[in-house]
Design a protein around this motif. Structure first.
Motif, PDB file in Angstrom:
ATOM      1  N   LYS A  11       0.851  -1.184   0.000  1.00 49.14           N
ATOM      2  CA  LYS A  11       0.000   0.000   0.000  1.00 49.14           C
ATOM      3  C   LYS A  11       0.886   1.234   0.000  1.00 49.14           C
ATOM      4  CE  LYS A  11      -3.679   2.550   0.278  1.00 49.14           C
ATOM      5  NZ  LYS A  11      -4.625   2.645  -0.866  1.00 49.14           N
ATOM      6  N   ALA A  12       0.611   2.144  -0.945  1.00 46.12           N
ATOM      7  CA  ALA A  12       1.345   3.405  -1.028  1.00 46.12           C
ATOM      8  C   ALA A  12       0.342   4.552  -1.030  1.00 46.12           C
ATOM      9  CB  ALA A  12       2.201   3.447  -2.286  1.00 46.12           C
ATOM     10  N   ILE A  19       4.102   2.161   2.121  1.00 42.89           N
ATOM     11  CA  ILE A  19       4.103   2.111   3.584  1.00 42.89           C
ATOM     12  C   ILE A  19       4.039   0.656   4.042  1.00 42.89           C
ATOM     13  CG2 ILE A  19       1.577   2.402   3.767  1.00 42.89           C
ATOM     14  CD1 ILE A  19       2.119   4.029   6.317  1.00 42.89           C
ATOM     15  N   LEU A  20       3.297  -0.174   3.284  1.00 43.48           N
ATOM     16  CA  LEU A  20       3.318  -1.624   3.452  1.00 43.48           C
ATOM     17  C   LEU A  20       3.961  -2.193   2.199  1.00 43.48           C
ATOM     18  CD1 LEU A  20      -0.274  -2.238   4.892  1.00 43.48           C
ATOM     19  CD2 LEU A  20       1.870  -1.983   6.165  1.00 43.48           C
ATOM     20  N   ASP A  21       5.024  -2.969   2.370  1.00 46.36           N
ATOM     21  CA  ASP A  21       5.829  -3.371   1.217  1.00 46.36           C
ATOM     22  C   ASP A  21       6.137  -4.873   1.264  1.00 46.36           C
ATOM     23  OD1 ASP A  21       7.314  -3.199  -1.083  1.00 46.36           O
ATOM     24  OD2 ASP A  21       9.081  -2.328  -0.125  1.00 46.36           O
ATOM     25  N   THR A  44      -2.177   1.290  11.459  1.00 49.78           N
ATOM     26  CA  THR A  44      -3.579   1.677  11.253  1.00 49.78           C
ATOM     27  C   THR A  44      -4.003   1.453   9.810  1.00 49.78           C
ATOM     28  OG1 THR A  44      -3.490   3.285  13.071  1.00 49.78           O
ATOM     29  CG2 THR A  44      -5.207   3.597  11.412  1.00 49.78           C
ATOM     30  N   THR A  45      -3.088   1.673   8.874  1.00 51.47           N
ATOM     31  CA  THR A  45      -3.389   1.397   7.458  1.00 51.47           C
ATOM     32  C   THR A  45      -3.767  -0.073   7.276  1.00 51.47           C
ATOM     33  OG1 THR A  45      -1.880   3.140   6.697  1.00 51.47           O
ATOM     34  CG2 THR A  45      -2.426   1.389   5.124  1.00 51.47           C
ATOM     35  N   ILE A  54     -10.349   1.021   3.252  1.00 47.71           N
ATOM     36  CA  ILE A  54      -9.544   1.389   2.089  1.00 47.71           C
ATOM     37  C   ILE A  54      -9.084   0.098   1.402  1.00 47.71           C
ATOM     38  CG2 ILE A  54      -8.740   3.566   3.066  1.00 47.71           C
ATOM     39  CD1 ILE A  54      -6.093   2.206   3.771  1.00 47.71           C
ATOM     40  N   HIS A  55      -8.542   0.226   0.196  1.00 51.59           N
ATOM     41  CA  HIS A  55      -8.111  -0.942  -0.574  1.00 51.59           C
ATOM     42  C   HIS A  55      -6.589  -0.986  -0.678  1.00 51.59           C
ATOM     43  CE1 HIS A  55     -12.208  -1.891  -1.714  1.00 51.59           C
ATOM     44  NE2 HIS A  55     -12.384  -0.634  -2.088  1.00 51.59           N
ATOM     45  N   ASN A  56      -6.058  -2.186  -0.713  1.00 50.69           N
ATOM     46  CA  ASN A  56      -4.620  -2.368  -0.906  1.00 50.69           C
ATOM     47  C   ASN A  56      -4.271  -2.213  -2.385  1.00 50.69           C
ATOM     48  OD1 ASN A  56      -6.241  -4.883  -0.819  1.00 50.69           O
ATOM     49  ND2 ASN A  56      -4.385  -5.826  -1.621  1.00 50.69           N
TER      50      ASN A  56
END
Length: 623
Positions: A11-12, A19-21, A44-45, A54-56
């Protein structure tokens, strides 16, 4: 069975940086997991993605079929006329819908007594009972009072509540719902000690899956079976609670540092050898070039491993002023009330040098008012407060305010603390404010940064009485540890208000518990105080069991009075059964009054104990 499975999640945001990689982990059904990581790492994301908010961007998420998921940080929007009670009732929408259908079937059976109608009625009645349909009022009151949601708040419009109050109500709603997976994002932020311990007990008995983000280290220690830390967008795993995480993380760091130092020594050795071989090769031993190049490739591999880093530590200490005299603070007959509400009365307390006192109690008991009385910000209705003649006080309030928020940190230190430019730079550097950071406006700082700056300002002179009002409130773990580091070597009198049990256990050598207008003064650590309270409750319970009707001695066989005694016991049994029935009726009447329910429950328990003893005596006499 797996409840949650995450594979290569990415997720960017707008800056394009992930931020999630490649985040990957599995959660087994019923596991309770603490999610850790520094602020901004994506905790939190992750929760917002799992809840569907929210979507990945990439990767896969698997949620077990039929499992319901609830996130407490996501507060739904309700109609404007909804009260807090209406919001809590939405947790039982499914039960109410079943109840309405049961009512419809009841009327339908009068006209159409078919087998299908009876079958549906039986099935729904069983579901209604299984889902607690007969206990909804009681459960709402139990959960609401446990989370400090009093009847007065339940009558207010939900839209008029503060952010913290809405969070508590939303947490209560999720607990009341038939939720299988709980995502708890900072659940203790707006809870006092009583409510936090209630929540811990609930989570520990919750059979479903729990993922918890929290800066409350005691809470994580109590509820987490294992921890997952998000580092650089990926997951690192620790098979234990928070204390295990701290020890294991340090062990891994020490291991990595040892390997790095060993690699550096090897690099130095290989570099020297390669240079020597190149030199010899130029002197006619051409084959040594090949060996030197091989060594240089190995050096490149060793150099690719970066030096492990730890979080920066504060390099600051309070400058203590030597204390002379017997008393730091004397509180003599102090009382305080606001209108008809009396916070406390006739307090008699004494603080001496080097004591470390934690002031604890539920929200609304008057802890902050008590501190304001000491600081002279409020006046006592009765009695007086006196500080020793050599006492020099420093105070960190709960809500930090700066007179000139537009000023930079650097200018604030110069103008408010009278520092020289170099001294301002040095002191800010000790508190991890360096480079361009010192030119930020103080109004743009985070809560943790503001606390750090205020502590930095407090160290401008020698002090011997430090007062802190909720010093760790709403701060992340790193900021809490920075504050702890700053006061760790302070060895004079300390008085602090806190709900942070980790902080209390670390610093307090004396506990003041403010409850029902009185302060219980206990000399000892927080753990010892908890043990003391547990013993007191056990003694009270044991005493309550001894107080009921004493067991009458069994009469001798063939006694002429046996039948009369049996008749009298039967009358006593009937009276007790009537009294117990009355208590059951009162439970329904006061379902929304937690304190009254507790009183009724205790009275009913005593009556039931008496009834049990009378039954045993009746059986003995009858035989």
């Amino acid at each position: 069975m797996i409840d949650i499975s995450i594979k290569e999640l990415k997720k960017a945001y707008d800056d394009g940086v992930n931020i999630l990689d490649g985040l990957s982990f599995d959660v087994q059904a019923g596991e309770h997991i603490g999610i850790l990581g520094k602020n901004g790492c994506g905790k939190t994301t992750l929760f917002r993605i799992l809840s569907g908010e929210i979507h990945n961007d990439d990767g896969e998420i698997f949620l077990a079929k039929g499992k319901r998921i609830g996130l407490i940080s996501q507060i739904p929007v309700y109609p404007a006329h909804y009260t807090t009670e209406d919001v809590l009732k939405t947790a039982h929408d499914r039960v109410y819908e079943i109840g309405r259908r049961i009512d419809e079937l009841t009327h339908l059976m009068e006209k159409d007594p078919s087998e299908d109608v009876f079958r549906e009625y039986d099935r729904l009645t069983a579901d209604f009972e299984r889902l607690g349909g007969y206990d909804t009022e009681y459960e709402r009151s139990r959960v609401a009072n446990g989370l400090d949601i009093p009847p007065s708040m339940r009558e207010r419009l939900f839209s008029q509540l503060s952010g913290g109050e809405k969070t508590r109500v939303n947490l209560a709603r999720l607990i009341l719902e038939d939720t299988d997976i709980l995502l708890l994002d900072e659940p203790t932020n707006h809870l006092d000690l009583h409510a936090t311990e209630w929540l811990e007990d609930y989570v520990n008995h919750f059979k479903g899956t729990v993922l918890a983000i929290s800066h409350d280290r005691w809470f994580l220690d109590t509820v987490a079976q294992r921890c997952i830390e998000i580092v650089d967008g990926k997951a690192e795993f620790y098979s234990g609670n928070y204390s295990f995480f701290v020890e294991e993380k340090q062990r891994r760091f020490d291991e990595m540092l040892k390997k790095y130092e060993k690699d550096q020594a090897k690099i130095k050795q290989l570099t020297k050898a390669a240079e020597q071989m190149h030199l010899w090769a130029f002197m006619g031993m051409d084959k040594l070039h090949k060996r030197a190049f091989s060594m240089e490739k190995r050096i490149e591999k060793l150099q690719s491993s970066p030096k492990p880093k730890t979080a920066k530590k504060l390099n600051a200490k309070f400058s203590s002023k030597e204390f002379y005299g017997d008393e730091v603070l004397l509180i003599d007959g102090v009382s305080k009330a606001f209108g008809e509400k009396e916070l406390f009365s006739d307090l008699e307390l004494l603080i001496e040098g080097q004591e470390r006192i934690a002031l604890i109690g539920d929200n609304g008991t008057g802890k902050s008012t008590f501190i304001k009385l000491i600081m002279g910000e409020e006046a006592a209705d009765k009695g007086f407060i006196r500080k020793g003649p050599t006492v020099k006080t420093a105070y960190l309030p709960q809500i930090i305010h700066f007179d000139y928020p537009q000023r930079s940190l650097y200018d604030t230190m110069i103008y408010d603390c009278g520092c020289s430019p170099q001294e301002a730079r040095d002191r800010l550097g000790h508190f991890l404010f360096s480079g361009e950071d010192v030119f930020k406006s103080v109004g743009t700082l985070s809560g943790g940064e503001q606390s750090r700056l205020r502590l930095c300002m407090l160290m401008r002179g020698d002090i011997n009485f430090l007062i802190l009002d909720e010093p760790t409130n709403h701060l992340d773990i790193a900021s809490r540890e920075w504050i702890e580091s700053a006061i760790l070597d302070y060895d004079e009198a300390l008085l602090f208000v806190s709900h942070d049990r980790w902080f209390i256990e670390k610093f307090a050598t004396r506990i003041w518990e403010l409850k029902d207008g009185k302060i219980t003064d206990y000399r000892g650590t927080f753990s010892q105080f908890r043990e003391f309270k547990a013993r007191q409750q056990s003694i009270q319970y044991a005493q309550a069991k001894k107080d009921p009707v004493k067991k009458e001695a069994a009469p001798k066989k063939n006694s002429q009075n046996t039948e009369k005694r049996i008749a009298r016991i039967e009358k006593d049994i009937a009276k007790l059964e009537e009294q117990i029935a009355e208590k059951d009726a009162l439970c329904e009447e006061f379902a929304c009054d937690y304190q009254k329910l507790m009183e009724i429950g205790e009275e009913k328990a005593l009556l039931e104990q008496q009834l049990e003893e009378l039954y045993l005596l009746w059986e003995e006499l009858s035989s």
